[in-house]
Design an enzyme around this catalytic site. Structure first.
Site, PDB file in Angstrom:
ATOM      1  NE  ARG A  34      -4.199  -1.720   1.868  1.00 44.52           N
ATOM      2  CZ  ARG A  34      -5.097  -2.102   2.734  1.00 44.52           C
ATOM      3  NH1 ARG A  34      -4.913  -1.911   4.020  1.00 44.52           N
ATOM      4  NH2 ARG A  34      -6.206  -2.677   2.337  1.00 44.52           N
ATOM      5  CE  LYS A 197     -17.531 -16.152   9.717  1.00 43.93           C
ATOM      6  NZ  LYS A 197     -17.723 -15.182  10.787  1.00 43.93           N
ATOM      7  N   GLY A 376     -13.050  -4.354   0.420  1.00 39.48           N
ATOM      8  CA  GLY A 376     -14.446  -3.953   0.581  1.00 39.48           C
ATOM      9  C   GLY A 376     -14.843  -2.909  -0.441  1.00 39.48           C
TER      10      GLY A 376
HETATM   11  P1  AMP Z   1     -12.142 -13.823   3.810  1.00 42.26           P
HETATM   12  O1  AMP Z   1     -11.563 -12.756   4.697  1.00 42.26           O
HETATM   13  O2  AMP Z   1     -13.578 -14.086   4.028  1.00 42.26           O
HETATM   14  O3  AMP Z   1     -11.773 -13.624   2.359  1.00 42.26           O
HETATM   15  O4  AMP Z   1     -11.456 -15.176   4.267  1.00 42.26           O
HETATM   16  C1  AMP Z   1     -10.088 -15.414   4.198  1.00 42.26           C
HETATM   17  C2  AMP Z   1      -9.739 -16.494   5.159  1.00 42.26           C
HETATM   18  O5  AMP Z   1     -10.472 -17.663   4.849  1.00 42.26           O
HETATM   19  C3  AMP Z   1      -8.267 -16.891   5.113  1.00 42.26           C
HETATM   20  O6  AMP Z   1      -7.663 -16.533   6.319  1.00 42.26           O
HETATM   21  C4  AMP Z   1      -8.304 -18.413   4.932  1.00 42.26           C
HETATM   22  O7  AMP Z   1      -7.410 -19.086   5.773  1.00 42.26           O
HETATM   23  C5  AMP Z   1      -9.734 -18.758   5.306  1.00 42.26           C
HETATM   24  N1  AMP Z   1     -10.191 -20.001   4.668  1.00 42.26           N
HETATM   25  C6  AMP Z   1     -10.187 -20.307   3.365  1.00 42.26           C
HETATM   26  N2  AMP Z   1     -10.631 -21.563   3.169  1.00 42.26           N
HETATM   27  C7  AMP Z   1     -10.932 -22.080   4.373  1.00 42.26           C
HETATM   28  C8  AMP Z   1     -11.421 -23.323   4.809  1.00 42.26           C
HETATM   29  N3  AMP Z   1     -11.682 -24.317   3.964  1.00 42.26           N
HETATM   30  N4  AMP Z   1     -11.620 -23.502   6.137  1.00 42.26           N
HETATM   31  C9  AMP Z   1     -11.335 -22.494   6.999  1.00 42.26           C
HETATM   32  N5  AMP Z   1     -10.868 -21.287   6.637  1.00 42.26           N
HETATM   33  C10 AMP Z   1     -10.660 -21.085   5.349  1.00 42.26           C
END
Ligand code: AMP
Length: 396
Positions: A34, A197, A376
């Site tokens: 950044r 999520k 975001g």
């Molecule tokens: P996000 O911030 O929603 O994009 O999520 C990113 C996070 O999702 C990262 O820290 C990954 O380690 C986690 N992640 C990805 N796949 C999985 C999974 N199968 N189980 C648990 N965490 C996950």
């Protein structure tokens, strides 16, 4: 107003940058992307003969000064990148700070202390924005990462510069790249969505369905879609309250003629750990005592094939727990497929904190078309929302 054509000679430019970089426990920057991306804007102002006042937030301090979140920590890095001394003000609105910025010489660069040491920043307080505006003759917004927030320094301050406000190079580039995906007639368009999520990406998934030819869903969020179709997902991540919506998304994809690709196999483990044994399982039959932590080898082949045959690619979110070496392969493979497609003239846009972290970790950032600094903000812009930080500049 166009940044490139503006002459900053003898002007003090107050620039909202996004220096919200990750720091380790010793206050050392772990990824300075950044800061690097803000350098061209700063250099242009200096080269014109102007002076620069930089303002940013860092982390989430509790609305009060806290050395852990001091921007002073990034000073050595900024000075090294600019190859010059930077004046640091230990407060962003104090009289002392205003005095400092009132007598700047051409070529001087000032960094103000963390804006979020004041609650007024996030509240979008007008008086606070007015105090910040005193530092400059012209306002530049170059913080795409916070453009979706109506904070004092990202949006409200623009009102105090009715005729002298503009975007810097970074935001200009971000807007151009996202617009390219939104307005392009190049097909097939593939969106890859991953991460933990469903809940945090639901709006963008629905929006993407109107636009894309292929939607690839990986990462933790995929298991909610599998469970919704009566798959056994063991201890994998799931959001039970989204099962119904997951089915509706599958239905909607069919209606909109979108090919939705979910994983068909998964690399599993009994523990959320890099040290425990791994097992490759069909995604619909993961044993009760295991959890899926990456996409499996068959899935990698299918996803890579779709990606390499695409002309436009949008990627947000990792395919697995890429922070652990045993569960990186899915994310690396997707990144490599995007690189391959880009070499074959596809336009690829990577955005969202974790996909950017992943692409940097694999040293592939300069092999995709555009890496967005705003997770975001990029998603909200793609969703078609008007971002306050962009609107406040455009409304001249
Ligand atoms: P996000 O911030 O929603 O994009 O999520 C990113 C996070 O999702 C990262 O820290 C990954 O380690 C986690 N992640 C990805 N796949 C999985 C999974 N199968 N189980 C648990 N965490 C996950």
């Amino acid at each position: 107003m166009n940044f490139e054509n503006y002459n900053f000679k003898n002007k003090r430019a107050i620039v909202r940058v996004d220096f919200n970089v990750p720091l380790d426990n010793n206050g050392v920057i772990t990824d300075d992307t950044r800061i690097k991306m803000a350098i061209p804007t700063i250099t242009k102002i200096i080269n014109d003969g102007g002076s620069v006042i930089l303002m940013s937030h860092l982390g989430r301090p509790d609305n009060e000064p806290n050395p852990k979140f001091s921007l002073q920590q990034i000073l050595p890095n900024l000075e090294a990148l600019l190859n010059q001394k930077v004046i640091f003000c230990d407060d962003c609105i104090s009289e002392k700070a205003v005095r400092t910025t009132s007598k700047l010489k051409s070529g001087d660069v000032v960094l103000l202390e963390n804006l979020r040491f004041y609650k007024e920043e996030k509240l979008g307080n007008k008086d606070f924005a007015m105090k910040l505006s005193k530092h400059g003759d012209v306002f530049i917004n170059d913080a795409f990462g916070t453009a979706h927030r109506a904070h004092a320094s990202t949006a409200i301050i623009a009102d105090f510069f009715p005729n002298d406000k503009m975007f810097g190079f970074l935001i200009e580039n971000e807007i151009k790249s996202v617009d390219k995906v939104l307005n392009s007639q190049n097909y097939p368009l593939t969106a890859i969505v991953g991460g933990a999520k469903v809940s945090s990406k639901i709006t963008i998934i629905l929006k993407l369905l109107e636009k894309v030819d292929h939607l690839i869903i990986g990462g933790g969020m995929a298991y909610t879609f599998i469970k919704a179709q009566n798959g056994s997902i063991g201890k994998s991540l799931v959001e039970d309250e989204f099962l119904k919506l997951a089915l509706e998304i599958l239905d909607e994809a069919k209606k909109q003629n979108v090919q939705l690709h979910l994983p068909i196999d998964s690399l599993c483990s009994k523990e959320f750990s890099n040290d425990s044994e791994t097992y490759l399982r069909p995604i619909f039959s993961i044993p009760d005592n295991e959890m899926g932590l990456d996409i499996g080898s068959e899935t990698i082949k299918i996803f890579s094939d779709v990606i390499t045959n695409s002309s436009l690619i949008l990627w947000n979110g990792p395919m697995g727990v890429f922070e652990m070496s045993n569960f990186q392969k899915g994310t690396i493979s997707v990144a490599n497929a995007i690189v391959k497609a880009t070499k074959n003239n596809a336009f690829s846009l990577v955005g969202g904190g974790d996909s950017v972290a992943a692409i940097n970790l694999f040293n592939l950032a300069n092999k995709v078309s555009h890496v967005s600094t705003g997770g975001g903000a990029m998603l909200e812009y793609l969703e078609g929302k008007e971002l306050p930080g962009i609107k406040s500049i455009k409304n001249s």
